[in-house]
Design a protein around this motif. Sequence first.
Motif, short mmCIF file in Angstrom:
data_model
loop_
_atom_site.label_atom_id
_atom_site.label_comp_id
_atom_site.label_asym_id
_atom_site.label_seq_id
_atom_site.Cartn_x
_atom_site.Cartn_y
_atom_site.Cartn_z
N ALA A 61 -65.68 107.29 9.01
CA ALA A 61 -64.90 106.87 7.85
C ALA A 61 -63.63 107.72 7.83
O ALA A 61 -63.70 108.94 7.89
N LEU A 62 -62.47 107.06 7.76
CA LEU A 62 -61.22 107.81 7.80
C LEU A 62 -60.13 107.09 7.02
O LEU A 62 -59.86 105.91 7.25
N ASP A 63 -59.50 107.83 6.12
CA ASP A 63 -58.29 107.38 5.43
C ASP A 63 -57.12 108.02 6.16
O ASP A 63 -56.88 109.22 6.04
N VAL A 64 -56.38 107.21 6.93
CA VAL A 64 -55.33 107.78 7.78
C VAL A 64 -54.21 108.42 6.97
O VAL A 64 -53.44 109.22 7.50
N SER A 65 -54.11 108.08 5.68
CA SER A 65 -53.06 108.67 4.85
C SER A 65 -53.41 110.07 4.34
O SER A 65 -52.58 110.75 3.76
N ASN A 66 -54.65 110.50 4.59
CA ASN A 66 -55.15 111.80 4.12
C ASN A 66 -55.12 112.79 5.28
O ASN A 66 -56.03 112.81 6.11
N GLN A 67 -54.08 113.62 5.35
CA GLN A 67 -53.92 114.48 6.52
C GLN A 67 -55.08 115.46 6.73
O GLN A 67 -55.57 115.60 7.86
N PRO A 68 -55.55 116.17 5.69
CA PRO A 68 -56.69 117.07 5.93
C PRO A 68 -57.91 116.35 6.51
O PRO A 68 -58.58 116.88 7.40
N LEU A 86 -55.26 107.72 22.12
CA LEU A 86 -55.22 107.40 20.69
C LEU A 86 -54.49 106.09 20.51
O LEU A 86 -53.35 105.93 20.97
N VAL A 87 -55.13 105.14 19.83
CA VAL A 87 -54.47 103.89 19.44
C VAL A 87 -54.28 103.91 17.93
O VAL A 87 -55.24 103.86 17.17
N ASN A 88 -53.02 103.98 17.51
CA ASN A 88 -52.68 103.95 16.09
C ASN A 88 -52.55 102.49 15.65
O ASN A 88 -51.46 101.91 15.71
N ASN A 89 -53.66 101.93 15.23
CA ASN A 89 -53.69 100.52 14.88
C ASN A 89 -53.79 100.27 13.37
O ASN A 89 -53.38 99.23 12.89
N ALA A 90 -54.32 101.22 12.62
CA ALA A 90 -54.54 101.01 11.19
C ALA A 90 -53.22 100.70 10.48
O ALA A 90 -52.20 101.36 10.71
N GLY A 91 -53.24 99.70 9.63
CA GLY A 91 -52.04 99.34 8.89
C GLY A 91 -52.33 98.25 7.89
O GLY A 91 -53.37 97.58 7.96
N VAL A 92 -51.43 98.07 6.95
CA VAL A 92 -51.57 97.02 5.93
C VAL A 92 -50.27 96.23 5.87
O VAL A 92 -49.20 96.71 6.26
N SER A 93 -50.38 95.01 5.35
CA SER A 93 -49.22 94.14 5.24
C SER A 93 -48.74 94.10 3.79
O SER A 93 -49.44 94.56 2.87
N LYS A 115 -46.94 107.29 7.34
CA LYS A 115 -47.58 108.60 7.29
C LYS A 115 -48.91 108.60 8.03
O LYS A 115 -49.29 109.58 8.68
N GLY A 116 -49.63 107.48 7.98
CA GLY A 116 -50.90 107.39 8.69
C GLY A 116 -50.74 107.55 10.19
O GLY A 116 -51.52 108.24 10.85
N VAL A 117 -49.69 106.94 10.75
CA VAL A 117 -49.41 107.08 12.18
C VAL A 117 -49.03 108.53 12.49
O VAL A 117 -49.53 109.13 13.45
N TYR A 118 -48.14 109.08 11.66
CA TYR A 118 -47.75 110.49 11.84
C TYR A 118 -48.96 111.41 11.78
O TYR A 118 -49.11 112.31 12.62
N ASN A 119 -49.83 111.23 10.78
CA ASN A 119 -50.99 112.10 10.63
C ASN A 119 -51.85 112.10 11.89
O ASN A 119 -52.30 113.17 12.35
N CYS A 120 -52.07 110.93 12.45
CA CYS A 120 -52.94 110.84 13.64
C CYS A 120 -52.25 111.43 14.87
O CYS A 120 -52.89 112.08 15.70
N THR A 163 -39.62 103.65 16.21
CA THR A 163 -38.77 104.81 16.49
C THR A 163 -39.59 106.08 16.65
O THR A 163 -39.22 106.96 17.43
N MET A 164 -40.72 106.19 15.95
CA MET A 164 -41.62 107.32 16.20
C MET A 164 -42.14 107.28 17.63
O MET A 164 -42.28 108.32 18.29
#
Length: 257
Positions: A61-68, A86-93, A115-120, A163-164
Motif C-alpha cells: 500500500a503506497l500513497d505516492v504523494s506521501n514522501q516519508p 522503477l516505473v512511475n505509472n501512478a497518476g490521476v486525470s 510530486k508523486g513522481v518526484y517522491n519515487c 521535463t523531469m
Amino acid sequence: MFSLNNKTALVTGGASGIGLAIAKTFAQAGASVHILDLNQEQAEAAANQIRESGGQATSYALDVSNQPQVIEVINQIAGQGPIHILVNNAGVSHIGTAETTTEADFDRIYRINIKGVYNCLHATIPHLKANGGGVLLNMASIAATLGIADRFAYSMSKGAVMTMTLSVAKDYLKDNIRCNCISPARVHTPFVDGYLAKTYPGQEAEMFEKLSKTQPIGRMAEPEEVGALALYLCSDEAGFITGCDYPLDGGFTRLNS
C-alpha cells in the motif's frame, strides 16, 4: 530478447489498468515485481494474479504523494536486494479549463502526478546509484505536447513528467541510470469505461466508438501494448536509449488533420 530475469522492478499504480499490464508483462519476462498502489486490496489481488501465473510479485500500500511513506517502502524493498527498475505509472486525470479547475483540483493533480513522481525518483535513485545503475520509466501523455481541450491541470502535470524525465536522464548519465517516458493517447482501461458510464449513461457504446476514432489508427490502445513498450525500454536491448519520450498514440500526434 527482452528478458528481465533476476531484475527487481517497482511499478506504482500497478494494481489496475496500464500499471497492471506493465506488472504482468514484466513478471512474464522474469522480473520480480513489486506493485505499489494506494489500494492495498487491489494491489494484493494483482500480485495474486501474477503469482498464480507462475510469476513473482509482492504488493504494498503506497500513497505516492506521501514522501516519508514512499521512502520507507522503497527502503524496505531495497533491503531485500538490489532494485533495477522503477516505473512511475501512478497518476490521476482531471477535466477542466484554467477557469473551472479549482485550487483543490490543481493541488491534487500536482501532489499525485508531479510530486508523486518526484517522491519515487528521490527515494529510488540513491539505490540505483549504489547498485551500479538501473532504469527509470515515467508515464507521461500526449497531453504533454499537444493542446487538448479541458485538460488544463492534467496537461500541466504530464508536461512536468516529460521535463523531469529529461532532467533525470541528463543528471545520471554518469551513474549508468537511463530515464525515458511513454506518452500514450487514449488507452482502453477500466477508468475509460467508468468515465463513460458516469458521463454518458445509456450512450456508452456510441461514445466509446467516437473516442476510439479520434486515433487515426481507428481504436484505443490496449494496456498490454503499453506494457510491451515499457518492457522494451526497461530491457538491456534498450541500453542506448535515454532522455526520450515515446508517443504510443495510434498516429494521434502526427497524423491528425
